[in-house]
Scaffold this motif. Structure first.
Motif, PDB file in Angstrom:
ATOM      1  N   SER A  38       0.824  -1.226   0.000  1.00  0.00           N
ATOM      2  CA  SER A  38       0.000   0.000   0.000  1.00  0.00           C
ATOM      3  C   SER A  38       0.849   1.265   0.000  1.00  0.00           C
ATOM      4  O   SER A  38       0.330   2.358  -0.214  1.00  0.00           O
ATOM      5  CB  SER A  38      -0.942   0.000   1.201  1.00  0.00           C
ATOM      6  OG  SER A  38      -0.207  -0.005   2.411  1.00  0.00           O
ATOM      7  N   GLU A  39       2.153   1.129   0.240  1.00  0.00           N
ATOM      8  CA  GLU A  39       3.069   2.272   0.195  1.00  0.00           C
ATOM      9  C   GLU A  39       3.968   2.225  -1.046  1.00  0.00           C
ATOM     10  O   GLU A  39       4.995   2.889  -1.101  1.00  0.00           O
ATOM     11  CB  GLU A  39       3.942   2.310   1.452  1.00  0.00           C
ATOM     12  CG  GLU A  39       3.153   2.509   2.723  1.00  0.00           C
ATOM     13  CD  GLU A  39       4.009   2.356   3.967  1.00  0.00           C
ATOM     14  OE1 GLU A  39       3.749   3.092   4.925  1.00  0.00           O
ATOM     15  OE2 GLU A  39       4.921   1.513   3.995  1.00  0.00           O
ATOM     16  N   ALA A  40       3.565   1.474  -2.048  1.00  0.00           N
ATOM     17  CA  ALA A  40       4.369   1.323  -3.261  1.00  0.00           C
ATOM     18  C   ALA A  40       4.506   2.654  -3.997  1.00  0.00           C
ATOM     19  O   ALA A  40       3.549   3.433  -4.080  1.00  0.00           O
ATOM     20  CB  ALA A  40       3.747   0.289  -4.183  1.00  0.00           C
ATOM     21  N   ILE A  41       5.706   2.900  -4.505  1.00  0.00           N
ATOM     22  CA  ILE A  41       5.978   4.089  -5.314  1.00  0.00           C
ATOM     23  C   ILE A  41       6.658   3.608  -6.597  1.00  0.00           C
ATOM     24  O   ILE A  41       7.791   3.133  -6.574  1.00  0.00           O
ATOM     25  CB  ILE A  41       6.862   5.109  -4.574  1.00  0.00           C
ATOM     26  CG1 ILE A  41       6.198   5.530  -3.254  1.00  0.00           C
ATOM     27  CG2 ILE A  41       7.137   6.315  -5.468  1.00  0.00           C
ATOM     28  CD1 ILE A  41       7.065   6.426  -2.370  1.00  0.00           C
ATOM     29  N   ARG A  42       5.946   3.738  -7.708  1.00  0.00           N
ATOM     30  CA  ARG A  42       6.450   3.314  -9.025  1.00  0.00           C
ATOM     31  C   ARG A  42       7.400   4.379  -9.561  1.00  0.00           C
ATOM     32  O   ARG A  42       7.177   5.562  -9.406  1.00  0.00           O
ATOM     33  CB  ARG A  42       5.268   3.122  -9.985  1.00  0.00           C
ATOM     34  CG  ARG A  42       5.649   2.667 -11.355  1.00  0.00           C
ATOM     35  CD  ARG A  42       4.437   2.320 -12.212  1.00  0.00           C
ATOM     36  NE  ARG A  42       3.214   3.041 -11.860  1.00  0.00           N
ATOM     37  CZ  ARG A  42       2.786   4.155 -12.473  1.00  0.00           C
ATOM     38  NH1 ARG A  42       3.457   4.663 -13.470  1.00  0.00           N
ATOM     39  NH2 ARG A  42       1.678   4.738 -12.084  1.00  0.00           N
ATOM     40  N   VAL A  43       8.455   3.947 -10.221  1.00  0.00           N
ATOM     41  CA  VAL A  43       9.436   4.852 -10.810  1.00  0.00           C
ATOM     42  C   VAL A  43       9.374   4.697 -12.324  1.00  0.00           C
ATOM     43  O   VAL A  43       9.479   3.583 -12.847  1.00  0.00           O
ATOM     44  CB  VAL A  43      10.860   4.552 -10.292  1.00  0.00           C
ATOM     45  CG1 VAL A  43      11.873   5.502 -10.914  1.00  0.00           C
ATOM     46  CG2 VAL A  43      10.903   4.642  -8.767  1.00  0.00           C
ATOM     47  N   THR A  44       9.180   5.826 -13.022  1.00  0.00           N
ATOM     48  CA  THR A  44       9.060   5.785 -14.480  1.00  0.00           C
ATOM     49  C   THR A  44      10.052   6.744 -15.130  1.00  0.00           C
ATOM     50  O   THR A  44      10.551   7.668 -14.502  1.00  0.00           O
ATOM     51  CB  THR A  44       7.635   6.152 -14.943  1.00  0.00           C
ATOM     52  OG1 THR A  44       7.359   7.500 -14.573  1.00  0.00           O
ATOM     53  CG2 THR A  44       6.596   5.235 -14.326  1.00  0.00           C
ATOM     54  N   LEU A  45      10.284   6.483 -16.392  1.00  0.00           N
ATOM     55  CA  LEU A  45      11.165   7.315 -17.189  1.00  0.00           C
ATOM     56  C   LEU A  45      10.427   7.658 -18.475  1.00  0.00           C
ATOM     57  O   LEU A  45       9.829   6.776 -19.101  1.00  0.00           O
ATOM     58  CB  LEU A  45      12.454   6.552 -17.488  1.00  0.00           C
ATOM     59  CG  LEU A  45      13.611   7.300 -18.108  1.00  0.00           C
ATOM     60  CD1 LEU A  45      13.999   8.535 -17.304  1.00  0.00           C
ATOM     61  CD2 LEU A  45      14.816   6.375 -18.203  1.00  0.00           C
ATOM     62  N   LYS A  46      10.457   8.931 -18.841  1.00  0.00           N
ATOM     63  CA  LYS A  46       9.771   9.394 -20.040  1.00  0.00           C
ATOM     64  C   LYS A  46      10.225   8.574 -21.249  1.00  0.00           C
ATOM     65  O   LYS A  46      11.407   8.293 -21.399  1.00  0.00           O
ATOM     66  CB  LYS A  46      10.073  10.877 -20.256  1.00  0.00           C
ATOM     67  CG  LYS A  46       9.228  11.542 -21.300  1.00  0.00           C
ATOM     68  CD  LYS A  46       9.521  13.028 -21.334  1.00  0.00           C
ATOM     69  CE  LYS A  46       8.594  13.728 -22.300  1.00  0.00           C
ATOM     70  NZ  LYS A  46       8.751  15.175 -22.249  1.00  0.00           N
ATOM     71  N   HIS A  47       9.284   8.189 -22.087  1.00  0.00           N
ATOM     72  CA  HIS A  47       9.506   7.412 -23.308  1.00  0.00           C
ATOM     73  C   HIS A  47       9.919   5.959 -23.051  1.00  0.00           C
ATOM     74  O   HIS A  47      10.186   5.222 -23.987  1.00  0.00           O
ATOM     75  CB  HIS A  47      10.525   8.061 -24.238  1.00  0.00           C
ATOM     76  CG  HIS A  47      10.207   9.473 -24.596  1.00  0.00           C
ATOM     77  ND1 HIS A  47       9.069   9.837 -25.275  1.00  0.00           N
ATOM     78  CD2 HIS A  47      10.870  10.624 -24.340  1.00  0.00           C
ATOM     79  CE1 HIS A  47       9.054  11.145 -25.442  1.00  0.00           C
ATOM     80  NE2 HIS A  47      10.135  11.652 -24.880  1.00  0.00           N
TER      81      HIS A  47
END
Length: 112
Positions: A38-47
């Protein structure tokens, strides 16, 4: 204000270390409906898309960094992080303070 650091982990389930470069800005997004954490934080990168998650275990959080649980209430729903160190098991990032993010956006607007 004291700087905050996080570990990006789970990278082997996505693209490995390939998309990470020192100084690269990453977008972090809370996932309160994540069925595993419930405390998950997704990390993304543009494109690119999802490249990992903020570590939330004593086994995956590198020394000197905060777990997703410890940082969860200190950041907004979305925030930026800057890659500082790249190791074979995780990536250490500095959480970009909101005022620094706004200043960078303003400067980018001046260049247009």
């Amino acid at each position: 204000m004291k700087e905050k650091y996080i570990t990006v982990t789970g990278i082997k389930h996505y693209y490995g270390l390939a998309p990470f470069k020192i100084g690269k800005k990453l977008k972090c997004v809370k996932e309160p409906d994540n069925p595993y954490d419930s405390e998950a934080i997704r990390v993304t990168l543009k494109h690119v898309g999802t490249v990992g998650y903020v570590a939330n275990s004593t086994y995956t959080t590198m020394t000197g960094t905060m777990s997703a649980g410890r940082i969860y209430e200190k950041v907004g729903k979305k925030f930026k992080a800057e890659v500082m160190f790249i190791t074979p098991v995780g990536v250490i990032c500095r959480v970009v303070p909101e005022e620094e993010k706004k200043q960078a956006e303003a400067e980018a607007g001046d260049e247009k």
